[in-house]
Design a protein around this motif. Structure first.
Motif, PDB file in Angstrom:
ATOM      1  N   TYR A 260       0.831  -1.267   0.130  1.00  0.00           N
ATOM      2  CA  TYR A 260      -0.076  -0.073  -0.033  1.00  0.00           C
ATOM      3  C   TYR A 260       0.899   1.144  -0.061  1.00  0.00           C
ATOM      4  O   TYR A 260       1.647   1.310   0.665  1.00  0.00           O
ATOM      5  CB  TYR A 260      -0.745  -0.040   1.397  1.00  0.00           C
ATOM      6  CG  TYR A 260      -1.621  -1.441   1.381  1.00  0.00           C
ATOM      7  CD1 TYR A 260      -2.440  -2.018   0.540  1.00  0.00           C
ATOM      8  CD2 TYR A 260      -1.185  -2.047   2.712  1.00  0.00           C
ATOM      9  CE1 TYR A 260      -2.975  -3.349   0.726  1.00  0.00           C
ATOM     10  CE2 TYR A 260      -1.950  -3.266   2.930  1.00  0.00           C
ATOM     11  CZ  TYR A 260      -2.500  -3.891   1.970  1.00  0.00           C
ATOM     12  OH  TYR A 260      -3.078  -5.125   2.051  1.00  0.00           O
ATOM     13  N   PRO A 261       0.466   2.206  -0.825  1.00  0.00           N
ATOM     14  CA  PRO A 261       1.287   3.507  -0.856  1.00  0.00           C
ATOM     15  C   PRO A 261       1.425   4.265   0.378  1.00  0.00           C
ATOM     16  O   PRO A 261       0.396   4.046   1.172  1.00  0.00           O
ATOM     17  CB  PRO A 261       0.556   4.351  -1.889  1.00  0.00           C
ATOM     18  CG  PRO A 261      -0.416   3.442  -2.813  1.00  0.00           C
ATOM     19  CD  PRO A 261      -0.742   2.207  -1.847  1.00  0.00           C
ATOM     20  N   VAL A 262       2.460   4.761   0.720  1.00  0.00           N
ATOM     21  CA  VAL A 262       2.832   5.427   2.132  1.00  0.00           C
ATOM     22  C   VAL A 262       2.979   6.929   1.872  1.00  0.00           C
ATOM     23  O   VAL A 262       3.579   7.414   0.669  1.00  0.00           O
ATOM     24  CB  VAL A 262       3.894   4.801   2.849  1.00  0.00           C
ATOM     25  CG1 VAL A 262       4.519   5.749   4.141  1.00  0.00           C
ATOM     26  CG2 VAL A 262       3.745   3.399   3.172  1.00  0.00           C
ATOM     27  N   ALA A 263       2.308   7.587   2.963  1.00  0.00           N
ATOM     28  CA  ALA A 263       2.534   8.951   2.769  1.00  0.00           C
ATOM     29  C   ALA A 263       2.554   9.776   4.161  1.00  0.00           C
ATOM     30  O   ALA A 263       2.281   8.883   4.975  1.00  0.00           O
ATOM     31  CB  ALA A 263       1.617   9.925   1.794  1.00  0.00           C
ATOM     32  N   GLY A 264       2.933  10.941   4.172  1.00  0.00           N
ATOM     33  CA  GLY A 264       2.854  11.643   5.530  1.00  0.00           C
ATOM     34  C   GLY A 264       2.356  13.087   5.475  1.00  0.00           C
ATOM     35  O   GLY A 264       2.828  13.596   4.475  1.00  0.00           O
ATOM     36  N   PHE A 265       2.105  13.608   6.460  1.00  0.00           N
ATOM     37  CA  PHE A 265       2.004  14.986   6.646  1.00  0.00           C
ATOM     38  C   PHE A 265       2.764  15.796   7.481  1.00  0.00           C
ATOM     39  O   PHE A 265       2.475  17.055   7.661  1.00  0.00           O
ATOM     40  CB  PHE A 265       0.319  15.210   7.104  1.00  0.00           C
ATOM     41  CG  PHE A 265      -0.719  14.927   5.963  1.00  0.00           C
ATOM     42  CD1 PHE A 265      -0.439  15.120   4.907  1.00  0.00           C
ATOM     43  CD2 PHE A 265      -1.756  14.282   6.476  1.00  0.00           C
ATOM     44  CE1 PHE A 265      -1.337  14.812   3.930  1.00  0.00           C
ATOM     45  CE2 PHE A 265      -2.755  13.881   5.458  1.00  0.00           C
ATOM     46  CZ  PHE A 265      -2.683  14.203   3.958  1.00  0.00           C
ATOM     47  N   GLY A 266       3.810  15.163   8.124  1.00  0.00           N
ATOM     48  CA  GLY A 266       4.844  15.881   8.829  1.00  0.00           C
ATOM     49  C   GLY A 266       6.079  15.272   8.560  1.00  0.00           C
ATOM     50  O   GLY A 266       5.942  13.987   8.470  1.00  0.00           O
ATOM     51  N   PHE A 267       7.223  15.845   8.401  1.00  0.00           N
ATOM     52  CA  PHE A 267       8.499  15.021   8.126  1.00  0.00           C
ATOM     53  C   PHE A 267       9.749  15.963   8.185  1.00  0.00           C
ATOM     54  O   PHE A 267       9.632  17.237   8.372  1.00  0.00           O
ATOM     55  CB  PHE A 267       8.507  14.586   6.505  1.00  0.00           C
ATOM     56  CG  PHE A 267       9.321  13.546   6.292  1.00  0.00           C
ATOM     57  CD1 PHE A 267       9.214  12.436   6.572  1.00  0.00           C
ATOM     58  CD2 PHE A 267      10.165  13.854   5.120  1.00  0.00           C
ATOM     59  CE1 PHE A 267      10.134  11.329   6.443  1.00  0.00           C
ATOM     60  CE2 PHE A 267      11.056  12.752   4.815  1.00  0.00           C
ATOM     61  CZ  PHE A 267      11.090  11.522   5.347  1.00  0.00           C
ATOM     62  N   ASP A 268      11.051  15.398   8.252  1.00  0.00           N
ATOM     63  CA  ASP A 268      12.137  16.140   8.140  1.00  0.00           C
ATOM     64  C   ASP A 268      12.971  14.966   7.434  1.00  0.00           C
ATOM     65  O   ASP A 268      12.928  13.691   7.608  1.00  0.00           O
ATOM     66  CB  ASP A 268      12.763  16.083   9.793  1.00  0.00           C
ATOM     67  CG  ASP A 268      11.877  17.066  10.576  1.00  0.00           C
ATOM     68  OD1 ASP A 268      12.087  18.074  10.509  1.00  0.00           O
ATOM     69  OD2 ASP A 268      10.754  16.365  11.357  1.00  0.00           O
ATOM     70  N   THR A 269      13.799  15.547   6.580  1.00  0.00           N
ATOM     71  CA  THR A 269      14.666  14.801   5.772  1.00  0.00           C
ATOM     72  C   THR A 269      15.751  13.841   6.229  1.00  0.00           C
ATOM     73  O   THR A 269      15.878  12.763   5.917  1.00  0.00           O
ATOM     74  CB  THR A 269      15.219  15.634   4.543  1.00  0.00           C
ATOM     75  OG1 THR A 269      15.748  16.814   5.235  1.00  0.00           O
ATOM     76  CG2 THR A 269      14.369  16.112   3.264  1.00  0.00           C
ATOM     77  N   ALA A 270      16.206  14.480   7.635  1.00  0.00           N
ATOM     78  CA  ALA A 270      17.135  13.266   8.333  1.00  0.00           C
ATOM     79  C   ALA A 270      16.399  12.097   8.491  1.00  0.00           C
ATOM     80  O   ALA A 270      17.177  11.131   8.774  1.00  0.00           O
ATOM     81  CB  ALA A 270      17.427  14.002   9.643  1.00  0.00           C
ATOM     82  N   LEU A 271      15.247  12.042   8.847  1.00  0.00           N
ATOM     83  CA  LEU A 271      14.261  10.791   8.998  1.00  0.00           C
ATOM     84  C   LEU A 271      14.477   9.578   7.738  1.00  0.00           C
ATOM     85  O   LEU A 271      14.695   8.698   7.906  1.00  0.00           O
ATOM     86  CB  LEU A 271      12.949  11.037   9.427  1.00  0.00           C
ATOM     87  CG  LEU A 271      12.832  11.870  10.535  1.00  0.00           C
ATOM     88  CD1 LEU A 271      11.447  12.369  10.899  1.00  0.00           C
ATOM     89  CD2 LEU A 271      13.565  11.445  11.760  1.00  0.00           C
ATOM     90  N   ALA A 272      14.321  10.292   6.492  1.00  0.00           N
ATOM     91  CA  ALA A 272      14.632   9.599   5.245  1.00  0.00           C
ATOM     92  C   ALA A 272      15.880   9.084   5.141  1.00  0.00           C
ATOM     93  O   ALA A 272      16.090   7.913   4.904  1.00  0.00           O
ATOM     94  CB  ALA A 272      14.026  10.409   4.205  1.00  0.00           C
ATOM     95  N   TRP A 273      16.929   9.831   5.555  1.00  0.00           N
ATOM     96  CA  TRP A 273      18.421   9.324   5.507  1.00  0.00           C
ATOM     97  C   TRP A 273      18.520   8.227   6.549  1.00  0.00           C
ATOM     98  O   TRP A 273      19.301   7.326   6.329  1.00  0.00           O
ATOM     99  CB  TRP A 273      19.296  10.664   5.832  1.00  0.00           C
ATOM    100  CG  TRP A 273      19.343  11.750   4.818  1.00  0.00           C
ATOM    101  CD1 TRP A 273      18.828  11.360   3.549  1.00  0.00           C
ATOM    102  CD2 TRP A 273      19.537  12.979   4.974  1.00  0.00           C
ATOM    103  NE1 TRP A 273      18.881  12.584   2.705  1.00  0.00           N
ATOM    104  CE2 TRP A 273      19.393  13.713   3.758  1.00  0.00           C
ATOM    105  CE3 TRP A 273      20.023  13.805   5.942  1.00  0.00           C
ATOM    106  CZ2 TRP A 273      19.400  15.103   3.522  1.00  0.00           C
ATOM    107  CZ3 TRP A 273      20.294  15.059   5.585  1.00  0.00           C
ATOM    108  CH2 TRP A 273      20.078  15.618   4.523  1.00  0.00           C
ATOM    109  N   GLY A 274      17.943   8.429   7.776  1.00  0.00           N
ATOM    110  CA  GLY A 274      17.823   7.304   8.672  1.00  0.00           C
ATOM    111  C   GLY A 274      17.286   6.005   8.488  1.00  0.00           C
ATOM    112  O   GLY A 274      17.886   5.111   8.861  1.00  0.00           O
ATOM    113  N   ALA A 275      16.367   6.206   7.622  1.00  0.00           N
ATOM    114  CA  ALA A 275      15.868   4.840   7.180  1.00  0.00           C
ATOM    115  C   ALA A 275      16.643   4.198   6.228  1.00  0.00           C
ATOM    116  O   ALA A 275      16.636   3.009   6.234  1.00  0.00           O
ATOM    117  CB  ALA A 275      14.350   5.184   6.535  1.00  0.00           C
ATOM    118  N   GLY A 276      17.506   4.813   5.351  1.00  0.00           N
ATOM    119  CA  GLY A 276      18.344   4.334   4.488  1.00  0.00           C
ATOM    120  C   GLY A 276      17.700   3.896   3.134  1.00  0.00           C
ATOM    121  O   GLY A 276      16.654   4.112   2.849  1.00  0.00           O
TER     122      GLY A 276
END
Length: 419
Positions: A260-276
């Motif tokens: 299922y597609p994922v999205a969010g309404f609050g975010f910081d790019t450091a969290l994307a980098w942390g996920a890898g």
């Protein structure tokens, strides 16, 4: 322990130069005059531990960089900034530290915070003491509405702005109208407010909330909720989480292999980098990112990379920008009194904020009007390094739109400043 940044000379050297390291900041304190101290103290409070700690690290580094640049350029009318940086920890600690910084350390203003409840606590102290507080990371609409304070300004976007920025991209992708949505929400003030704004957007655009869960901020194992999502078979999973919660969720979502597609309404790019690479999924709103093609943005990115060996992300941008806004205002005013800075910002002063268009604060709720963006994860085979892992929309609002079109109106989020 307090970190003092921005003073490369010893205290003895400063005393030889003349003056104790105290700064008189606020209403009812003296204006600038000959013989006053050479140092202007600015307090910096933000979470440096816990689930928001990864964002706080960028915030502290960016604030340090801004202070170094301001001091290298001559400081504030010849006076150097000394940054007093501390971990805000929680609302109670944030309140106590804000009070100490103002009453004992005599800071000219306070910059920072990410947690909405802590930002409210700091704002209450700042309002009582009549000292400027610039919020760099707390999103709650209530901070700009029912809980607004005249001595509090917001570089960070409100939740409504985040929802509407991401919502534009999701509407274009056909993931909203008539769709069934499952929402996971951080169980604290920020998350509750974000879910409220998300539901408004979903209802207005014919989407249905088919399932929702509140997630404790200390939770690290999302498997029970991922099983519920699998059973619910939604058209879209909305992630209203915060900090390390998002990183953990994305990693585990990828491991489960849910379609299922994922999205969010609050975010910081450091969290994307942390996920890898390979784990970052979906579409998210950001207030800024390191790929923005504006000269001032790329100068900031280059300076941050040179000092910290990685690009800055949007929380770092917020603290860097707030420091520059405060310094520019004090330089233009030739004064550090908070009430004078407040009046200056309320009059619509414009600032280069490392984007395509200048920003300004609205007089009635003190929200920074600015461009925003929605980013979408790149497919794994298109990723060439650990940081450039997404593509971005153009600026939201667009070049021909008012900067205020994604923000709340007075009718939506009324603010009445306390006396």
């Amino acid at each position: 322990m307090t970190d003092r940044i921005g003073d490369s000379l010893s205290r003895r050297d400063w005393l030889r130069a003349g003056g104790a390291a105290l700064i008189v900041p606020a209403l009812a304190r003296p204006a600038l005059s000959q013989g006053q101290p050479d140092v202007i103290r600015i307090g910096h409070l933000t979470p440096r531990t816990g689930f928001l700690g990864p964002l706080g690290e960028f915030a502290v580094q960016a604030a340090q960089l801004a202070v170094e640049e301001i001091n290298a350029a001559g400081g504030i009318n010849g006076r150097r900034i000394e940054l007093l940086a501390e971990d805000s920890v929680n609302p109670q600690t944030a309140s106590a530290k804000a009070e100490r910084m103002i009453q004992r350390d005599r800071v000219a203003c306070i910059v920072g915070e990410i947690n909405s409840a802590s930002a409210l606590a700091i704002s209450q102290v700042a309002q009582r003491e009549k000292v400027l507080f610039v919020n760099t990371g707390a999103n709650s609409d209530a901070l700009r509405g029912s809980d607004c304070k005249r001595f509090m300004f917001h570089v960070e976007a409100q939740n409504t702005m985040m929802v509407r920025a991401a919502g534009r991209a999701l509407l274009e992708q056909g993931l909203i109208k008539g769709k069934k949505v499952y929402a996971l929400t951080a169980d604290y003030a920020f998350g509750h407010d974000l879910l409220k704004q998300a539901k408004k957007f979903m209802s207005a655009n014919e989407a249905t909330i088919a399932g929702e869960d509140l997630i404790p901020t200390e939770l690290t194992d999302f498997s029970p909720f991922l099983l519920k999502i699998r059973q619910g078979r939604p058209d879209l999973v909305i992630c209203n989480l915060a900090g390390a919660q998002i990183t953990n969720f994305l990693k585990q979502y990828s491991e489960f292999g849910l379609p299922y597609p994922v999205a969010g309404f609050g975010f910081d790019t450091a969290l994307a980098w942390g996920a890898g690479q390979g784990n970052f999924l979906g579409t998210w709103p950001v207030i800024w990112h390191h790929l923005i093609d504006a000269p001032s943005a790329q100068r900031f990115v280059a300076a941050f990379r040179a000092k910290y060996k990685r690009p800055p992300e949007n929380q770092g941008w917020g603290d860097y920008t707030a420091m520059k806004v405060v310094a520019q205002s004090m330089i233009e005013l030739k004064a550090t009194e908070s009430i004078k800075v407040v009046e200056h910002l309320e009059k619509g002063a414009k600032f280069n904020i490392s984007k395509g268009r200048e920003g300004y604060f609205r007089s009635w709720d003190h929200e920074l009007m600015q461009e925003m963006y929605a980013i979408t994860a790149l497919p794994a085979d298109a990723i060439k390094n650990p940081y450039d892992i997404f593509k971005s929309t153009g600026a939201i609002p667009g070049a021909n739109e008012s900067l205020e079109v994604v923000a709340t109106t007075r009718d939506e989020n009324a603010c009445t400043f306390p006396a």
